[in-house]
Design an enzyme around this catalytic site. Structure first.
Site, mmCIF file in Angstrom:
data_model
loop_
_atom_site.group_PDB
_atom_site.id
_atom_site.type_symbol
_atom_site.label_atom_id
_atom_site.label_comp_id
_atom_site.label_asym_id
_atom_site.label_seq_id
_atom_site.Cartn_x
_atom_site.Cartn_y
_atom_site.Cartn_z
ATOM 1 N N GLU A 187 -1.349 -1.252 -4.595
ATOM 2 C CA GLU A 187 -2.544 -0.426 -4.748
ATOM 3 C C GLU A 187 -2.181 0.730 -5.675
ATOM 4 O OE1 GLU A 187 -5.101 0.451 -1.340
ATOM 5 O OE2 GLU A 187 -4.967 2.571 -1.869
ATOM 6 N N ASP A 194 0.874 -1.169 0.000
ATOM 7 C CA ASP A 194 0.000 0.000 0.000
ATOM 8 C C ASP A 194 0.913 1.222 0.000
ATOM 9 O OD1 ASP A 194 -2.199 1.745 0.317
ATOM 10 O OD2 ASP A 194 -1.924 1.755 2.483
ATOM 11 N N ASP A 234 -1.759 0.882 7.913
ATOM 12 C CA ASP A 234 -1.059 0.773 6.619
ATOM 13 C C ASP A 234 -0.639 -0.686 6.382
ATOM 14 O OD1 ASP A 234 -0.381 3.899 6.060
ATOM 15 O OD2 ASP A 234 -0.158 3.422 8.179
#
Length: 205
Positions: A73, A13, A146
């Site tokens: 992502e 991410d 996260d």
């Protein structure tokens, strides 16, 4: 009895202050969490030092945990162009670290990831974290979300590629997924070469 293949997927991410990651191990129908955490970038003020650190840390994690492929992502298209640019650079550098190790890279839109984990594209980070921890039997959630976001990317990639329909479709599955494989395709460079051949005036010498 047939031996079941075991392999790992790393999910990332991207972020400019904290970059979440998770490594998922798949053995047949079983999935387990190998590691999840985050790369702390918030103390680095020089943007180029930050990018270099992302490249080195992601590369070191890949060397340590040996994933077969990496899923990221894709940057969210928000209103703030400046922060989107920074996020895109962070993602690109993480992607380059995986590509430099010869790994296949895929990327997924944020809504697609949330939907694959929670069933809702608008789910909150906390909801994603709770379901990721439940799926992987993680008793102690990480300090920062996260990390679970990074693991959610790995799970999304696993769910997407493990589906019998997606296996049958092969690369056609990329359409409509909000992302897909980036590493294995040479089509992009070929079409760029064709463009330059057709428009020689457009090449920057």
């Amino acid at each position: 009895m047939q031996h079941q293949e075991t392999y790992r997927i790393m999910g990332i991410d991207p972020g400019t202050n904290y970059m979440g990651y998770g490594v998922l191990e798949i053995e047949g129908r079983n999935v387990r969490s190998v590691v999840l955490g985050d790369i702390d970038l918030h103390k680095l003020t020089d943007p180029y030092a930050k990018l270099r650190y992302i490249f080195e840390r992601v590369g070191a994690l890949i060397d340590q945990y040996a994933p077969r492929e990496v899923a990221l992502e894709s940057p969210f298209f928000g209103e703030n162009v400046q922060s989107m640019l920074k996020l895109g650079r962070a993602q690109g550098v993480a992607m380059a670290a995986a590509l430099s190790r010869g790994l296949a890279v895929s990327e997924y839109a944020p809504m697609r990831i949330k939907q694959s984990i929670t069933g809702r594209g608008s789910a909150a980070k906390e909801q994603v974290a709770a379901i990721v921890c439940r799926i992987l039997s993680i008793d102690q959630p990480p300090r920062r979300l996260d990390a679970t976001d990074g693991m959610a990317v790995a799970l999304c990639h696993h769910f997407t590629t493990a589906s019998p329909l997606n296996t049958a479709l092969g690369d056609e599955r990329v359409k409509g997924l909000g992302g897909g494989k980036k590493a294995a395709s040479k089509r992009g460079s070929q079409s760029w070469e064709k463009f330059l051949k057709d428009h020689p005036d457009r090449e920057i010498k």
